[in-house]
Write a protein that holds these residues in place. Structure first.
Motif, PDB file in Angstrom:
ATOM      1  N   ARG A   1       0.426  -0.535  -8.033  1.00 61.07           N
ATOM      2  CA  ARG A   1       1.448  -1.362  -9.257  1.00 61.07           C
ATOM      3  C   ARG A   1       2.169  -1.953  -8.113  1.00 61.07           C
ATOM      4  O   ARG A   1       1.663  -3.494  -8.443  1.00 61.07           O
ATOM      5  CB  ARG A   1       3.130  -0.183  -8.667  1.00 61.07           C
ATOM      6  N   SER A   2       1.699  -2.049  -6.675  1.00 63.13           N
ATOM      7  CA  SER A   2       1.983  -3.350  -5.995  1.00 63.13           C
ATOM      8  C   SER A   2       0.905  -4.645  -6.216  1.00 63.13           C
ATOM      9  O   SER A   2       1.127  -5.694  -5.824  1.00 63.13           O
ATOM     10  CB  SER A   2       1.787  -3.316  -4.292  1.00 63.13           C
ATOM     11  N   THR A   3      -0.746  -3.945  -6.507  1.00 64.24           N
ATOM     12  CA  THR A   3      -1.802  -5.081  -6.564  1.00 64.24           C
ATOM     13  C   THR A   3      -1.091  -5.768  -7.723  1.00 64.24           C
ATOM     14  O   THR A   3      -1.558  -7.126  -8.419  1.00 64.24           O
ATOM     15  CB  THR A   3      -2.705  -3.972  -7.159  1.00 64.24           C
TER      16      THR A   3
ATOM     17  N   ASP B   1       2.744   3.325  -2.970  1.00 62.38           N
ATOM     18  CA  ASP B   1       1.724   2.839  -4.624  1.00 62.38           C
ATOM     19  C   ASP B   1       1.112   1.288  -4.974  1.00 62.38           C
ATOM     20  O   ASP B   1       1.335   0.483  -5.620  1.00 62.38           O
ATOM     21  CB  ASP B   1       2.794   2.255  -5.578  1.00 62.38           C
ATOM     22  N   TYR B   2      -0.050   1.225  -3.941  1.00 61.90           N
ATOM     23  CA  TYR B   2      -0.685   0.331  -4.203  1.00 61.90           C
ATOM     24  C   TYR B   2      -1.330  -0.069  -5.558  1.00 61.90           C
ATOM     25  O   TYR B   2      -1.183  -1.597  -5.608  1.00 61.90           O
ATOM     26  CB  TYR B   2      -2.479   0.500  -3.030  1.00 61.90           C
TER      27      TYR B   2
ATOM     28  N   ILE C   1       1.234   0.748   2.152  1.00 59.00           N
ATOM     29  CA  ILE C   1       1.343   0.296   1.182  1.00 59.00           C
ATOM     30  C   ILE C   1       2.511   1.478   0.051  1.00 59.00           C
ATOM     31  O   ILE C   1       1.509   2.438   0.213  1.00 59.00           O
ATOM     32  CB  ILE C   1       0.788  -0.696   0.172  1.00 59.00           C
TER      33      ILE C   1
ATOM     34  N   TRP D   1      -4.061  -3.822   3.053  1.00 59.58           N
ATOM     35  CA  TRP D   1      -3.957  -2.467   1.928  1.00 59.58           C
ATOM     36  C   TRP D   1      -5.054  -1.344   1.415  1.00 59.58           C
ATOM     37  O   TRP D   1      -5.124  -0.285   0.746  1.00 59.58           O
ATOM     38  CB  TRP D   1      -2.909  -2.886   0.751  1.00 59.58           C
TER      39      TRP D   1
ATOM     40  N   LEU E   1       1.188  -8.538  -7.256  1.00 60.49           N
ATOM     41  CA  LEU E   1       0.639  -9.413  -6.617  1.00 60.49           C
ATOM     42  C   LEU E   1       0.199 -10.188  -7.473  1.00 60.49           C
ATOM     43  O   LEU E   1      -0.147 -11.890  -7.419  1.00 60.49           O
ATOM     44  CB  LEU E   1      -0.323  -9.228  -5.738  1.00 60.49           C
TER      45      LEU E   1
ATOM     46  N   THR F   1      -4.481  -8.469   0.414  1.00 57.22           N
ATOM     47  CA  THR F   1      -4.067  -6.989   0.379  1.00 57.22           C
ATOM     48  C   THR F   1      -5.267  -6.501   0.702  1.00 57.22           C
ATOM     49  O   THR F   1      -5.478  -5.151   1.224  1.00 57.22           O
ATOM     50  CB  THR F   1      -4.984  -6.869  -1.418  1.00 57.22           C
TER      51      THR F   1
END
Length: 238
Positions: free
Chosen positions: A127-129, A124-125, A122, A171, A132, A168
């Motif tokens: 920011r993605s977290t 930028d885990y 992923i 990730w 989401l 996730t």
């Protein structure tokens, strides 16, 4: 696949990689002990280092905690923090199942369980977290009524966590908590809820009053029946 079946480009790339690695190892040896400054790195107890050598992930998994070694110029590493992190999800405007618009604030607690997946699977885990979490919160709460949101917070938190963990897992991120911490709605809705609650209290009071009057009426009737029977008995005796 045998060596003869491997494409020439891959064979050439592998040979070049080995030559570069040998060359930089030779430089490190002849420049010792000054090269230690560039070769030796340290990861804290709560950190893991994901190393890429010539663009490829280095086998053996993430390094750390403690001392690990890299080859300058051909190795690139990223330190990943494994500690639990908390994130305040910004206020979300949600239209509930029963047609009420509410503003919801929530808090997310999560941690990285696989540093390698968090870097390689992923971009930028963190920011993605965060993104989401906000979208999952809107999706799930949009299927609930206002009464359910107020009375079933624990069940909703478990549902949110289950959906989030499923999304996730690839990730290398695990959610520990995803809870609503604040609900806001318009003053008109607050007034309507207050009126409705007052009406319910009045209705319950009327029901209790009616039940009390009915019980008292039955008691008076039973007392009258007993009294009437006693008077008739005395009259008969006389």
């Amino acid at each position: 696949m045998t060596y003869a079946e491997v494409p020439k480009s891959q064979n050439t790339q592998g040979a070049c990689s080995h030559i570069l690695v040998a060359f930089f190892v030779f430089l490190i040896v002849i420049s010792f002990p000054f090269s230690i400054i560039f070769v030796v790195k340290v990861a804290q107890e709560y950190e893991r280092a994901v190393i890429f050598r010539l663009g490829r992930h280095l086998s053996g998994g993430a390094r750390g905690p403690g001392v690990f070694f890299i080859l300058p110029c051909i190795d690139v590493y990223t330190l990943v923090d494994l500690r639990t992190k908390s994130y305040d999800i910004p206020k979300q405007e949600i239209f509930t199942k029963d047609g009420v618009t509410v503003s919801v604030k929530a808090v997310l607690s999560y941690r990285v369980v696989s540093a390698t997946r968090a870097i390689t699977n992923i971009d930028d885990y963190e920011r993605s977290t965060h993104l989401l979490a906000a979208s999952t919160l809107r999706t799930v709460l949009g299927t609930k009524t206002l009464a359910e949101m107020l009375s079933e917070r624990d069940a909703i938190a478990k549902e949110l966590k289950g959906i989030f963990d499923e999304a996730t897992s690839s990730w290398g991120v695990k959610v520990e908590r995803l809870d609503m911490k604040d609900l806001h709605f318009s003053e008109d809705m607050q007034f309507s809820m207050a009126v409705e609650a007052g009406a319910e209290r009045t209705a319950r009071a009327n029901v209790l009053s009616a039940e009390g009057e009915a019980e008292a009426s039955r008691a008076l009737r039973d007392a009258g029946d007993e009294l009437g029977g006693l008077v008739g008995y005395r009259f008969f005796v006389k």
